[in-house]
Design a protein around this motif. Sequence first.
Motif, PDB file in Angstrom:
ATOM      1  N   LEU A  97      63.176  33.609  34.452  1.00  0.00           N
ATOM      2  CA  LEU A  97      62.838  32.139  34.739  1.00  0.00           C
ATOM      3  C   LEU A  97      61.706  31.798  35.323  1.00  0.00           C
ATOM      4  CD1 LEU A  97      66.482  30.850  35.906  1.00  0.00           C
ATOM      5  CD2 LEU A  97      65.254  30.862  33.473  1.00  0.00           C
ATOM      6  N   ALA A  98      60.919  32.911  36.075  1.00  0.00           N
ATOM      7  CA  ALA A  98      59.747  32.838  37.055  1.00  0.00           C
ATOM      8  C   ALA A  98      58.669  32.537  36.111  1.00  0.00           C
ATOM      9  CB  ALA A  98      59.468  34.132  37.549  1.00  0.00           C
ATOM     10  N   LYS A  99      57.770  31.472  36.683  1.00  0.00           N
ATOM     11  CA  LYS A  99      56.577  31.215  35.893  1.00  0.00           C
ATOM     12  C   LYS A  99      55.712  32.504  35.816  1.00  0.00           C
ATOM     13  CE  LYS A  99      56.821  26.399  37.514  1.00  0.00           C
ATOM     14  NZ  LYS A  99      57.334  25.703  36.250  1.00  0.00           N
ATOM     15  N   ARG A 100      54.830  32.461  34.699  1.00  0.00           N
ATOM     16  CA  ARG A 100      54.037  33.730  34.335  1.00  0.00           C
ATOM     17  C   ARG A 100      52.368  33.454  34.361  1.00  0.00           C
ATOM     18  NH1 ARG A 100      57.426  36.748  29.524  1.00  0.00           N
ATOM     19  NH2 ARG A 100      59.467  36.775  30.635  1.00  0.00           N
ATOM     20  N   PHE A 101      51.601  34.160  35.230  1.00  0.00           N
ATOM     21  CA  PHE A 101      50.348  33.770  35.111  1.00  0.00           C
ATOM     22  C   PHE A 101      49.562  35.079  35.166  1.00  0.00           C
ATOM     23  CE2 PHE A 101      52.151  30.272  37.218  1.00  0.00           C
ATOM     24  CZ  PHE A 101      51.570  29.080  37.008  1.00  0.00           C
ATOM     25  N   LYS A 102      48.380  35.118  34.485  1.00  0.00           N
ATOM     26  CA  LYS A 102      47.269  36.333  34.682  1.00  0.00           C
ATOM     27  C   LYS A 102      46.470  36.145  35.864  1.00  0.00           C
ATOM     28  CE  LYS A 102      47.224  38.243  30.149  1.00  0.00           C
ATOM     29  NZ  LYS A 102      47.646  39.573  30.310  1.00  0.00           N
ATOM     30  N   ASP A 103      45.911  35.158  36.212  1.00  0.00           N
ATOM     31  CA  ASP A 103      44.890  34.886  36.941  1.00  0.00           C
ATOM     32  C   ASP A 103      45.584  34.120  38.365  1.00  0.00           C
ATOM     33  OD1 ASP A 103      42.781  33.975  38.727  1.00  0.00           O
ATOM     34  OD2 ASP A 103      41.394  33.411  36.962  1.00  0.00           O
ATOM     35  N   PHE A 104      45.497  34.722  39.625  1.00  0.00           N
ATOM     36  CA  PHE A 104      46.107  34.584  40.663  1.00  0.00           C
ATOM     37  C   PHE A 104      45.506  33.130  41.068  1.00  0.00           C
ATOM     38  CE2 PHE A 104      43.143  37.176  42.664  1.00  0.00           C
ATOM     39  CZ  PHE A 104      42.672  36.328  43.538  1.00  0.00           C
ATOM     40  N   ARG A 105      44.610  32.841  40.939  1.00  0.00           N
ATOM     41  CA  ARG A 105      43.527  31.806  41.162  1.00  0.00           C
ATOM     42  C   ARG A 105      44.196  30.398  40.429  1.00  0.00           C
ATOM     43  NH1 ARG A 105      37.753  34.093  39.673  1.00  0.00           N
ATOM     44  NH2 ARG A 105      39.064  34.335  37.876  1.00  0.00           N
ATOM     45  N   VAL A 106      44.446  30.566  39.196  1.00  0.00           N
ATOM     46  CA  VAL A 106      45.001  29.508  38.570  1.00  0.00           C
ATOM     47  C   VAL A 106      46.286  29.464  39.011  1.00  0.00           C
ATOM     48  CG1 VAL A 106      45.735  28.731  36.273  1.00  0.00           C
ATOM     49  CG2 VAL A 106      43.743  30.229  36.536  1.00  0.00           C
ATOM     50  N   MET A 107      47.192  30.477  39.126  1.00  0.00           N
ATOM     51  CA  MET A 107      48.473  30.240  39.628  1.00  0.00           C
ATOM     52  C   MET A 107      48.596  29.297  41.096  1.00  0.00           C
ATOM     53  SD  MET A 107      51.190  33.000  40.815  1.00  0.00           S
ATOM     54  CE  MET A 107      50.312  33.565  42.434  1.00  0.00           C
ATOM     55  N   LEU A 108      47.848  29.941  42.171  1.00  0.00           N
ATOM     56  CA  LEU A 108      47.756  29.130  43.323  1.00  0.00           C
ATOM     57  C   LEU A 108      47.101  27.443  43.294  1.00  0.00           C
ATOM     58  CD1 LEU A 108      46.433  32.030  45.733  1.00  0.00           C
ATOM     59  CD2 LEU A 108      48.995  31.110  45.570  1.00  0.00           C
ATOM     60  N   ASP A 109      46.533  27.449  42.379  1.00  0.00           N
ATOM     61  CA  ASP A 109      45.624  26.005  42.094  1.00  0.00           C
ATOM     62  C   ASP A 109      46.804  25.150  41.647  1.00  0.00           C
ATOM     63  OD1 ASP A 109      43.491  24.169  42.076  1.00  0.00           O
ATOM     64  OD2 ASP A 109      43.783  24.378  39.964  1.00  0.00           O
ATOM     65  N   LYS A 110      47.630  25.603  40.479  1.00  0.00           N
ATOM     66  CA  LYS A 110      48.626  24.752  39.727  1.00  0.00           C
ATOM     67  C   LYS A 110      50.002  24.571  40.498  1.00  0.00           C
ATOM     68  CE  LYS A 110      46.965  25.324  35.030  1.00  0.00           C
ATOM     69  NZ  LYS A 110      47.320  25.765  33.642  1.00  0.00           N
ATOM     70  N   GLU A 169      26.833  48.124  52.317  1.00  0.00           N
ATOM     71  CA  GLU A 169      27.671  48.156  51.137  1.00  0.00           C
ATOM     72  C   GLU A 169      29.136  48.913  51.477  1.00  0.00           C
ATOM     73  OE1 GLU A 169      24.539  50.900  49.713  1.00  0.00           O
ATOM     74  OE2 GLU A 169      24.751  49.380  51.093  1.00  0.00           O
ATOM     75  N   LEU A 170      28.992  49.920  52.527  1.00  0.00           N
ATOM     76  CA  LEU A 170      30.242  50.775  52.667  1.00  0.00           C
ATOM     77  C   LEU A 170      31.312  50.075  53.593  1.00  0.00           C
ATOM     78  CD1 LEU A 170      29.038  54.346  53.256  1.00  0.00           C
ATOM     79  CD2 LEU A 170      29.323  53.293  50.970  1.00  0.00           C
ATOM     80  N   VAL A 171      30.672  48.848  54.439  1.00  0.00           N
ATOM     81  CA  VAL A 171      31.353  48.099  55.354  1.00  0.00           C
ATOM     82  C   VAL A 171      31.619  46.788  54.902  1.00  0.00           C
ATOM     83  CG1 VAL A 171      31.389  47.129  57.638  1.00  0.00           C
ATOM     84  CG2 VAL A 171      30.330  49.471  57.245  1.00  0.00           C
ATOM     85  N   LYS A 172      30.838  46.291  54.037  1.00  0.00           N
ATOM     86  CA  LYS A 172      30.962  44.890  53.527  1.00  0.00           C
ATOM     87  C   LYS A 172      30.595  44.832  52.029  1.00  0.00           C
ATOM     88  CE  LYS A 172      29.540  40.129  54.171  1.00  0.00           C
ATOM     89  NZ  LYS A 172      28.744  39.265  55.003  1.00  0.00           N
ATOM     90  N   PRO A 173      31.585  44.685  51.207  1.00  0.00           N
ATOM     91  CA  PRO A 173      31.032  44.597  49.792  1.00  0.00           C
ATOM     92  C   PRO A 173      30.519  43.239  49.106  1.00  0.00           C
ATOM     93  CG  PRO A 173      33.479  43.899  49.924  1.00  0.00           C
ATOM     94  CD  PRO A 173      32.862  44.274  51.417  1.00  0.00           C
ATOM     95  N   ARG A 174      29.846  43.293  48.029  1.00  0.00           N
ATOM     96  CA  ARG A 174      29.462  42.140  47.675  1.00  0.00           C
ATOM     97  C   ARG A 174      30.304  41.912  46.472  1.00  0.00           C
ATOM     98  NH1 ARG A 174      22.977  43.723  46.974  1.00  0.00           N
ATOM     99  NH2 ARG A 174      22.453  44.121  49.365  1.00  0.00           N
ATOM    100  N   TYR A 175      30.633  40.705  46.346  1.00  0.00           N
ATOM    101  CA  TYR A 175      31.654  40.236  45.471  1.00  0.00           C
ATOM    102  C   TYR A 175      30.905  39.523  44.030  1.00  0.00           C
ATOM    103  CZ  TYR A 175      35.487  40.479  48.702  1.00  0.00           C
ATOM    104  OH  TYR A 175      36.359  40.724  49.751  1.00  0.00           O
ATOM    105  N   ARG A 176      31.416  39.650  42.874  1.00  0.00           N
ATOM    106  CA  ARG A 176      30.974  38.754  41.942  1.00  0.00           C
ATOM    107  C   ARG A 176      31.310  37.321  42.168  1.00  0.00           C
ATOM    108  NH1 ARG A 176      33.050  40.425  36.291  1.00  0.00           N
ATOM    109  NH2 ARG A 176      35.199  40.572  37.226  1.00  0.00           N
ATOM    110  N   ALA A 177      30.329  36.583  41.419  1.00  0.00           N
ATOM    111  CA  ALA A 177      30.564  35.086  41.534  1.00  0.00           C
ATOM    112  C   ALA A 177      31.910  34.758  41.197  1.00  0.00           C
ATOM    113  CB  ALA A 177      29.407  34.456  40.537  1.00  0.00           C
ATOM    114  N   GLY A 178      32.563  33.816  41.960  1.00  0.00           N
ATOM    115  CA  GLY A 178      33.696  33.215  41.478  1.00  0.00           C
ATOM    116  C   GLY A 178      34.756  33.925  42.208  1.00  0.00           C
TER     117      GLY A 178
END
Length: 446
Positions: A87-100, A434-443
């Motif tokens: 019965l749980a709602k299903r998502f692939k992207d947690f960003r979409v899940m948290l937004d909706k 870069e070993l202490v602070k990573p660079r994230y991809r956009a978004g």
Amino acid sequence: MSKKRISRRKFVRDVATGLSFTIVPPHVLGARGRNRLAPSDKLNIACIGVGGMGANDVRGVGKTENIYALCDVDDRQAAQSFSAFPLAKRFKDFRVMLDKEGKNIDAVTVSTPDHTHTVAGMAAMKLGKHTRIQKPLARTLWEVKQLEDMARKAKVATQMGNQGHAEEGTRLIREWVETGLIGTVREIQLWTNRPIWPQAIDRPLEEYHTPATLDWDLWLGPVPERPYNPAYAPFKWRGWWDFGTGALGDIACHSMDASFWALNLGYPTRIEAESTKLYPETAPACSRITYSFAAKGSRPPVTVVWRDGSLYPPRPKEITDPLAWPFDTSGQLWIGDAGKLIAGIYGEHPRLLDEVKQAGVTAHPVPQKYPRTEGVYAEWIAACKGGPPAGSNIPDHSGPLTEMVLLGNLAVRTAQPIDVNPATGAVLTNVPEELVKPRYRAGWGW
């Protein structure tokens, strides 16, 4: 004026009918009534990463609470959890899940590979959701600090998934040590048979089709893009620095936990590492890391030695049979000036090596000083409903513990001693940013 009598049955029925229109569900009050939930109310929990260890976490919190949503980038890995909670709602992207669905969610578990712990945890806490993150909290020191700061700001119930901290063994160890059963502790030896996955390797060059059930771009999340290869997912990611934290990150949040808590270790002053050959993208096959902690209060200096790759510490003299050591493929040895104790990596089954002392403490247990819990999941759930913070909450315990652990990886990767300010945890040795602070991809920020 005549008075019409009302039967007791009709009165009860009318009152019940009225109540059905006046009771307001918690979610109507906003944010699912955060901080208003009674212990008897069920939390709406969203689980991010629901295969592998994540499936255990889903079952753990789902025993008593409502699994509202399940999120995983791989339908095949998630199949067990999908089947268990249809019965749980299903998502692939947690960003979409948290937004909706954020308005309907009370709490979030994060059981993804290490490289997405921070982005998922930060997104959940930013929305005011109680958050549980698997160990280690994050892949880098900067990310751990972000989680600590956000947990304080959001004032939500948090926990890291180092289950031994909520169990009996860890409490016994502290009570035994504080009672003086092994005297003053100055040294702790830790070991593990990990890695049990490939590492000490270079990046694969073969080309593979991405499985139809897997969204590879979402699996990569914040880290730099690279082609799919089964050398990374679903299980073999731990040895890759872009995705995991090697054997140390996998196990030390368990095996270092008891000493970090019982001895109030805090930050070390220096970490020195030895290892087999280093590789640019993966952890080495074997390492030995020595953490030095300065004296603190009435506690003298302490040395903690970590070994992985099935490298074991010398056999204690109390164990006379060479074949009886080590007692397990992973474990811990506490060395005091009046005795020694051993335990499993989660602090389970602690035992004094002095058989007479062990018989004595078995017959006459030391007084319980530290409250027992009903288990790691129940502890966090109670905290979500207004109870005391979980023992391994992010700001006070698991954040600093994870920082201590990850400092060891800095020493390994840079092949140099790492000096640390024991008051702040600041790294005093020059290391690549870069070993202490990573660079994230956009978004993938927050």
